[in-house]
Design a protein around this motif. Sequence first.
Motif, PDB file in Angstrom:
ATOM      1  N   UNK A  43      30.097  35.344  33.071  1.00  0.00           N
ATOM      2  CA  UNK A  43      30.390  33.946  33.023  1.00  0.00           C
ATOM      3  C   UNK A  43      29.685  32.973  33.952  1.00  0.00           C
ATOM      4  N   UNK A  44      29.136  33.494  35.155  1.00  0.00           N
ATOM      5  CA  UNK A  44      28.372  32.764  36.082  1.00  0.00           C
ATOM      6  C   UNK A  44      26.977  32.764  35.269  1.00  0.00           C
ATOM      7  N   UNK A  45      26.300  33.623  34.665  1.00  0.00           N
ATOM      8  CA  UNK A  45      25.373  33.439  34.031  1.00  0.00           C
ATOM      9  C   UNK A  45      25.257  32.374  32.878  1.00  0.00           C
ATOM     10  N   UNK A  46      26.462  32.172  32.207  1.00  0.00           N
ATOM     11  CA  UNK A  46      26.832  31.146  31.288  1.00  0.00           C
ATOM     12  C   UNK A  46      27.028  29.798  31.654  1.00  0.00           C
ATOM     13  N   UNK A  47      27.138  29.635  33.274  1.00  0.00           N
ATOM     14  CA  UNK A  47      27.525  28.415  33.654  1.00  0.00           C
ATOM     15  C   UNK A  47      28.975  28.137  33.858  1.00  0.00           C
ATOM     16  N   UNK A  48      29.755  29.292  33.871  1.00  0.00           N
ATOM     17  CA  UNK A  48      31.311  29.059  33.750  1.00  0.00           C
ATOM     18  C   UNK A  48      31.752  29.751  35.180  1.00  0.00           C
ATOM     19  N   UNK A  49      32.599  28.935  35.704  1.00  0.00           N
ATOM     20  CA  UNK A  49      33.274  29.596  37.084  1.00  0.00           C
ATOM     21  C   UNK A  49      34.862  29.404  36.995  1.00  0.00           C
ATOM     22  N   UNK A  50      35.433  30.507  36.657  1.00  0.00           N
ATOM     23  CA  UNK A  50      36.878  30.394  36.824  1.00  0.00           C
ATOM     24  C   UNK A  50      37.445  30.449  38.297  1.00  0.00           C
ATOM     25  N   UNK A  51      38.307  29.582  38.540  1.00  0.00           N
ATOM     26  CA  UNK A  51      38.713  29.550  39.901  1.00  0.00           C
ATOM     27  C   UNK A  51      39.778  30.720  40.422  1.00  0.00           C
ATOM     28  N   UNK A  52      40.149  31.580  39.506  1.00  0.00           N
ATOM     29  CA  UNK A  52      40.959  32.456  40.075  1.00  0.00           C
ATOM     30  C   UNK A  52      40.953  33.645  38.878  1.00  0.00           C
ATOM     31  N   UNK A  53      40.300  34.806  39.445  1.00  0.00           N
ATOM     32  CA  UNK A  53      40.196  36.203  38.539  1.00  0.00           C
ATOM     33  C   UNK A  53      40.607  37.082  39.450  1.00  0.00           C
ATOM     34  N   UNK A  54      41.625  38.039  39.141  1.00  0.00           N
ATOM     35  CA  UNK A  54      42.308  38.959  39.782  1.00  0.00           C
ATOM     36  C   UNK A  54      42.585  40.199  38.811  1.00  0.00           C
ATOM     37  N   UNK A  55      43.293  40.997  39.484  1.00  0.00           N
ATOM     38  CA  UNK A  55      43.539  42.508  38.866  1.00  0.00           C
ATOM     39  C   UNK A  55      44.834  42.489  39.105  1.00  0.00           C
ATOM     40  N   UNK A  56      45.769  42.883  38.252  1.00  0.00           N
ATOM     41  CA  UNK A  56      47.328  43.230  38.399  1.00  0.00           C
ATOM     42  C   UNK A  56      47.411  44.502  38.240  1.00  0.00           C
ATOM     43  N   UNK A  57      48.215  45.119  38.954  1.00  0.00           N
ATOM     44  CA  UNK A  57      48.566  46.659  39.213  1.00  0.00           C
ATOM     45  C   UNK A  57      49.498  46.899  38.055  1.00  0.00           C
TER      46      UNK A  57
END
Length: 91
Positions: free
Chosen positions: A43-57
């Motif tokens: 996403x960063x290479x495509x110019x997109x930054x999501x403000x919150x990306x995490x992993x759920x158990x």
Amino acid sequence: MSEERPTAAGVPSRHTGGPVPITSLRPAIDEALDARDALVAALRLAGVALPSVDVRTPWPEEGRDALVHLGPCSSRTAWTLATVIAKGVAR
């Protein structure tokens, strides 16, 4: 319904109320962390930054994978993401 959090002994089981060893969750969590990192980098290479990306158990007794949670984003970011995906599909 509130989300249960991992404890020092493990992750509370929804069915038994007892702890599930956290080591049994490690492969699913590691895979989800790797997937999250790859997605964020792409996403960063495509110019997109999501403000919150995490992993759920995951809940191991249900056989589920850990979840990569993308979280909320602005409408501008959603439009940018939609445009990038559409361009990729058109290739």
